[in-house]
Design a protein around this motif. Structure first.
Motif, PDB file in Angstrom:
ATOM      1  N   VAL A   1      59.500  19.237  23.171  1.00  0.00           N
ATOM      2  CA  VAL A   1      58.780  18.069  22.689  1.00  0.00           C
ATOM      3  C   VAL A   1      58.467  18.290  21.208  1.00  0.00           C
ATOM      4  N   GLY A   2      57.819  17.301  20.590  1.00  0.00           N
ATOM      5  CA  GLY A   2      57.582  17.341  19.157  1.00  0.00           C
ATOM      6  C   GLY A   2      56.999  18.662  18.671  1.00  0.00           C
ATOM      7  N   ALA A   3      57.513  19.137  17.514  1.00  0.00           N
ATOM      8  CA  ALA A   3      57.156  20.462  17.001  1.00  0.00           C
ATOM      9  C   ALA A   3      55.845  20.476  16.215  1.00  0.00           C
ATOM     10  N   TRP A   4      55.228  19.338  15.989  1.00  0.00           N
ATOM     11  CA  TRP A   4      54.105  19.267  15.059  1.00  0.00           C
ATOM     12  C   TRP A   4      52.943  20.175  15.439  1.00  0.00           C
ATOM     13  N   ILE A   5      52.590  20.263  16.704  1.00  0.00           N
ATOM     14  CA  ILE A   5      51.394  21.026  17.081  1.00  0.00           C
ATOM     15  C   ILE A   5      51.654  22.533  17.120  1.00  0.00           C
ATOM     16  N   TYR A   6      52.912  22.953  16.896  1.00  0.00           N
ATOM     17  CA  TYR A   6      53.243  24.371  17.024  1.00  0.00           C
ATOM     18  C   TYR A   6      53.211  25.072  15.668  1.00  0.00           C
ATOM     19  N   ASP A   7      52.654  26.261  15.668  1.00  0.00           N
ATOM     20  CA  ASP A   7      52.553  27.047  14.442  1.00  0.00           C
ATOM     21  C   ASP A   7      53.792  27.890  14.200  1.00  0.00           C
ATOM     22  N   ARG A   8      54.385  28.423  15.274  1.00  0.00           N
ATOM     23  CA  ARG A   8      55.567  29.273  15.117  1.00  0.00           C
ATOM     24  C   ARG A   8      56.197  29.531  16.488  1.00  0.00           C
ATOM     25  N   VAL A   9      57.419  30.016  16.439  1.00  0.00           N
ATOM     26  CA  VAL A   9      58.151  30.448  17.631  1.00  0.00           C
ATOM     27  C   VAL A   9      58.569  31.891  17.396  1.00  0.00           C
ATOM     28  N   GLU A  10      58.225  32.790  18.324  1.00  0.00           N
ATOM     29  CA  GLU A  10      58.510  34.207  18.184  1.00  0.00           C
ATOM     30  C   GLU A  10      59.438  34.668  19.299  1.00  0.00           C
TER      31      GLU A  10
ATOM     32  N   THR B   1      41.796  21.165   5.432  1.00  0.00           N
ATOM     33  CA  THR B   1      43.074  20.517   5.136  1.00  0.00           C
ATOM     34  C   THR B   1      43.204  19.216   5.906  1.00  0.00           C
ATOM     35  N   PHE B   2      43.957  18.297   5.319  1.00  0.00           N
ATOM     36  CA  PHE B   2      44.377  17.080   6.005  1.00  0.00           C
ATOM     37  C   PHE B   2      45.859  16.912   5.704  1.00  0.00           C
ATOM     38  N   GLU B   3      46.681  16.850   6.760  1.00  0.00           N
ATOM     39  CA  GLU B   3      48.122  16.788   6.563  1.00  0.00           C
ATOM     40  C   GLU B   3      48.745  15.819   7.551  1.00  0.00           C
ATOM     41  N   GLY B   4      49.957  15.408   7.253  1.00  0.00           N
ATOM     42  CA  GLY B   4      50.635  14.478   8.146  1.00  0.00           C
ATOM     43  C   GLY B   4      52.099  14.334   7.793  1.00  0.00           C
ATOM     44  N   ARG B   5      52.793  13.637   8.658  1.00  0.00           N
ATOM     45  CA  ARG B   5      54.232  13.427   8.472  1.00  0.00           C
ATOM     46  C   ARG B   5      54.633  12.140   9.175  1.00  0.00           C
TER      47      ARG B   5
ATOM     48  N   ALA C   1      61.870  11.181   5.575  1.00  0.00           N
ATOM     49  CA  ALA C   1      60.495  11.508   5.957  1.00  0.00           C
ATOM     50  C   ALA C   1      59.620  11.633   4.726  1.00  0.00           C
ATOM     51  N   VAL C   2      58.334  11.409   4.922  1.00  0.00           N
ATOM     52  CA  VAL C   2      57.323  11.698   3.920  1.00  0.00           C
ATOM     53  C   VAL C   2      56.282  12.594   4.569  1.00  0.00           C
ATOM     54  N   GLN C   3      55.903  13.652   3.858  1.00  0.00           N
ATOM     55  CA  GLN C   3      54.941  14.612   4.383  1.00  0.00           C
ATOM     56  C   GLN C   3      53.892  14.876   3.315  1.00  0.00           C
ATOM     57  N   TRP C   4      52.643  15.013   3.756  1.00  0.00           N
ATOM     58  CA  TRP C   4      51.568  15.235   2.795  1.00  0.00           C
ATOM     59  C   TRP C   4      50.622  16.324   3.278  1.00  0.00           C
ATOM     60  N   ARG C   5      49.927  16.919   2.328  1.00  0.00           N
ATOM     61  CA  ARG C   5      48.943  17.949   2.628  1.00  0.00           C
ATOM     62  C   ARG C   5      47.880  17.944   1.531  1.00  0.00           C
TER      63      ARG C   5
END
Length: 717
Positions: free
Chosen positions: A133-142, A174-178, A712-716
């Motif tokens: 599913v969508g990768a947004w909530i994930y910090d990393r894959v090990e 922080t406030f970020e989005g995509r 895409a547009v992404q901001w932080r």
């Protein structure tokens, strides 16, 4: 073969040495606050601690094993839309999501339950729960290569893949989005913030909230998917010694007319082919459906006695429900003029997991030598009930012009839902891990784990039940030698233990029976090093894994399994990152594995065949990834990438196979300012027609995505 040779030369030009640790910390585009330039972030960061490799907070360089990471920056640079996209960027991994499998991963010659898929270090022991599913909530894959039962419990003879979510942190507000849009109306809208809730004396609190919504009309006819992902965490520093994190995650996904594959043309022998004109046809019924709803709760408490001793406790709860309602099997007739549809299937899975893990770490001395310890206890209960209903043949249709019909047109599919099988798996574990510095350059790393598994299965249809218990002891012994400050060598021996049938959550009585544990052992050697004054970093690994007591189809009794067999996997893995010029960075990885059965007798139509020397299904011998990124000017960056996967066999007799494929991509990013970035990404540049997976029993291609463009547009802030 030409494409493979070209790609290998490109990887070689990037100085890709052997192996895999942290191979993918790629740079981002400019000198802005959005990220680093190619001239700044070039190394593999071998000195960063990695959670999934040890309980001792070891870095990749300190760990006597192959450990690699796709972190948040990597996922953004490669355009990972799901955590499986991130996993495929790791050396040797080939992941896909064919219906019915959920999260399929092949690695080091093994697949399915032989690769542990973890959520924040927790194993649900069910591959269907690992849908991408969508990768947004994930910090990393090990990724940890090879047998890792000493760390994650039973299973994991091939390795462990750990998906880790974002959590509240103390660093900054922080406030970020995509927001993105691509071909086939593929859309993502994601937002997240991290914020300190109070200041001053007394307890301090920090909160993080992430939400992502994805949807697509899909490149497959009539297939539509929509999913929402929500993650919230609250970090509380009660005092200087005690902290607590409450983490909640919720996922809801719905897919209309799920794609179950494209049937292979007859005859079913040699290299398999599909009709490319009909490759996007969906032979499922009009109202086919897949749905899932999952909820996670974690309570994480950390108490620091002093600078050298820490207590960590994690309580976790998971609840998941998955529903299937589909027509799944399609096969051409002898002259490929019609397709017979069958395999009507309705199923519900209700799964609940509750557990608690407590571990104590201590940095001290042993016989006058620096020695770090980790001790722990883990208990969990994993319960699942399924509600199956299946039917055989349904109809025969014209491949190019047909009425898909509806699910209730399949005779008998209006029957009331009833329980099929319930399983309960109680696992109690004790573990200990140690690193002792024998000299300033040589470290000994050891681990030992004991698992007691209590398994109950109830067949509600046959009104029978079974209660089985197993005890497993697994471990690891490794040496790390720092030849210089930039070059380390390692070797290790590790073992694994796995319940019969692979996944107990869905095991039947016949799959478990009186079988013993399946066991595995691995010998691995490797190296991790920086070169050319830090302009490049590389890792290398060579391994041999032997797995015994494999559950295979019975050679004498139909529709049952027996425990007999052995598989051996021998391979190498290469990875590197190299700053070719101040503006150009090359990074890549390559893997090769020879996986074959040493013992395996298979019954086909009442005749027993030896599969000795044959290769397992859906295991590519070679995989490779390459990324090139170039800083055109401040605020502008272009990139190119390639991925190669070799051919795979479609049956255990190795008389059918699916051809190899190479995918190429292009990307461009532009920073409007230090907070906002625009990007465009072209995937599958050559519009390659390829199969990400082949269904062994259905002989159906799971066709990959054609050429597509995403902006895409992404901001932080």
């Amino acid at each position: 073969m030409f494409r493979m040779t070209t790609l290998a030369l490109l990887v070689g030009s990037a100085s890709c040495a052997w192996a895999q640790d942290n191979a993918l910390t790629l740079p981002t585009s400019t000198v802005s606050a959005m990220a680093d330039t190619a001239s700044q972030a070039t190394s593999l960061d071998l000195d960063r601690p990695i959670d999934s490799g040890s309980n001792l907070n070891l870095s990749a360089r300190e760990n006597p094993a192959s450990v690699s990471v796709a972190d948040r920056k990597t996922m953004e640079r490669i355009g990972a839309r799901t955590f499986q996209d991130a996993a495929n960027a790791l050396p040797g991994v080939n992941a896909s999501a064919p219906p019915g499998w959920g999260g399929y991963v092949a690695y080091r010659g093994f697949n399915g339950a032989q690769i542990s898929q973890l959520f924040n270090g927790i194993n649900l022991q069910y591959g269907g729960a690992a849908r991408p599913v969508g990768a947004w909530i994930y910090d990393r894959v090990e990724l940890l290569g090879g047998p890792s039962s000493f760390l994650n419990g039973s299973g994991a003879v091939g390795g462990s893949l750990n998906v880790i979510t974002k959590l509240a942190d103390r660093d900054e507000d922080t406030f970020e989005g995509r927001v993105s849009y691509g071909r086939y109306d593929t859309m993502e809208t994601s937002v997240g913030f991290n914020k300190a809730l109070n200041t001053g004396d007394g307890p301090r609190h920090y909160a993080r909230l992430d939400y992502s919504r994805t949807s697509t009309n899909s490149y497959i006819d009539r297939q539509e998917n929509g999913a929402g992902n929500l993650a919230f965490s609250l970090l509380s520093d009660i005092n200087d010694q005690l902290s607590h994190t409450l983490a909640l995650e919720y996922l809801e996904e719905k897919e209309d007319s799920p794609y179950w594959g494209t049937p292979v043309l007859q005859p079913l022998v040699g290299e398999l082919h599909i009709d490319k004109h009909d490759r996007f046809n969906n032979y499922n019924v009009e109202d086919g459906r897949y749905e899932q709803r999952t909820r996670w709760l974690r309570s994480i408490t950390e108490y620091r006695f002093d600078d050298s001793t820490r207590l960590h406790n994690t309580f976790y709860h998971y609840d998941g429900q998955r529903d299937y309602r589909n027509l799944e099997v399609y096969r051409y007739n002898a002259d490929n003029s019609t397709i017979a549809r069958s395999g009507g299937y309705r199923q519900r899975h209700d799964q609940e997991v509750n557990g608690n893990r407590i571990d104590l770490s201590h940095q001290g001395q042993l016989f006058g030598l620096a020695s770090d310890w980790a001790f722990g206890v883990d208990y969990n209960r994993n319960q699942q009930t399924n509600y199956p209903l299946s039917k055989g043949a349904f109809d025969t249709v014209d491949p190019s012009a047909f009425d898909p019909d509806r699910f209730l047109d399949i005779p008998g599919m209006d029957a009331p839902r009833s329980k099929g099988r319930s399983t309960t798996t109680d696992t109690s574990s004790l573990f200990v891990e140690n690193r002792t510095r024998l000299t300033d350059q040589l470290s000994l790393i050891s681990a030992l784990r004991y698992d007691h598994i209590d398994f109950d299965v109830v067949d509600h249809v046959a009104r029978t039940s079974l209660d089985r218990r197993w005890d497993a002891i697994t471990g690891r012994l490794g040496l790390v030698y720092d030849l210089t400050s930039n070059l380390s060598l390692y070797t290790q021996y590790s073992t694994s233990a796995e319940p019969p049938g692979g996944t107990l959550t869905s095991a039947s009585i016949s799959q478990v029976g009186d079988f013993d544990l399946s066991t595995g052992r691995q010998v691995e050697v490797g190296s991790k090093f920086d070169f050319l004054d830090g302009r490049g970093s590389a890792t290398a690994a060579a391994y041999r894994i032997v797995r015994k007591n494999i559950s295979v189809p019975s050679s004498t009794v139909p529709n049952t399994t027996e425990q007999a067999g052995q598989q051996t996997s021998t391979g190498i893995e290469l990875a590197a990152s190299f700053k070719v010029t101040p503006q150009l960075l090359a990074a890549g990885n390559f893997s090769w594995v020879n996986a074959e059965y040493d013992e395996f007798n298979e019954t086909v139509s009442g005749v027993v065949y030896s599969r000795k020397g044959k290769n397992p299904v859906n295991i590519p011998e070679r995989t490779a990834n390459l990324w090139l990124t170039y800083d055109l000017a401040p605020g502008w960056q272009v990139g190119a990438d390639a991925r190669y996967v070799s051919s795979v066999y479609a049956n255990t007799a190795n008389t059918m196979w699916v051809p190899s494929y190479t995918l190429y991509g292009l990307s461009m990013t532009h920073d409007l300012d230090k907070h906002v970035q625009l990007s465009a990404r072209l995937r599958n540049l050559t519009d390659e027609v390829y199969a990400r997976f082949i269904h062994q029993t259905n002989t159906q291609y799971y066709v990959g995505e054609p050429r597509s463009l995403e902006v895409a547009v992404q901001w932080r802030y």
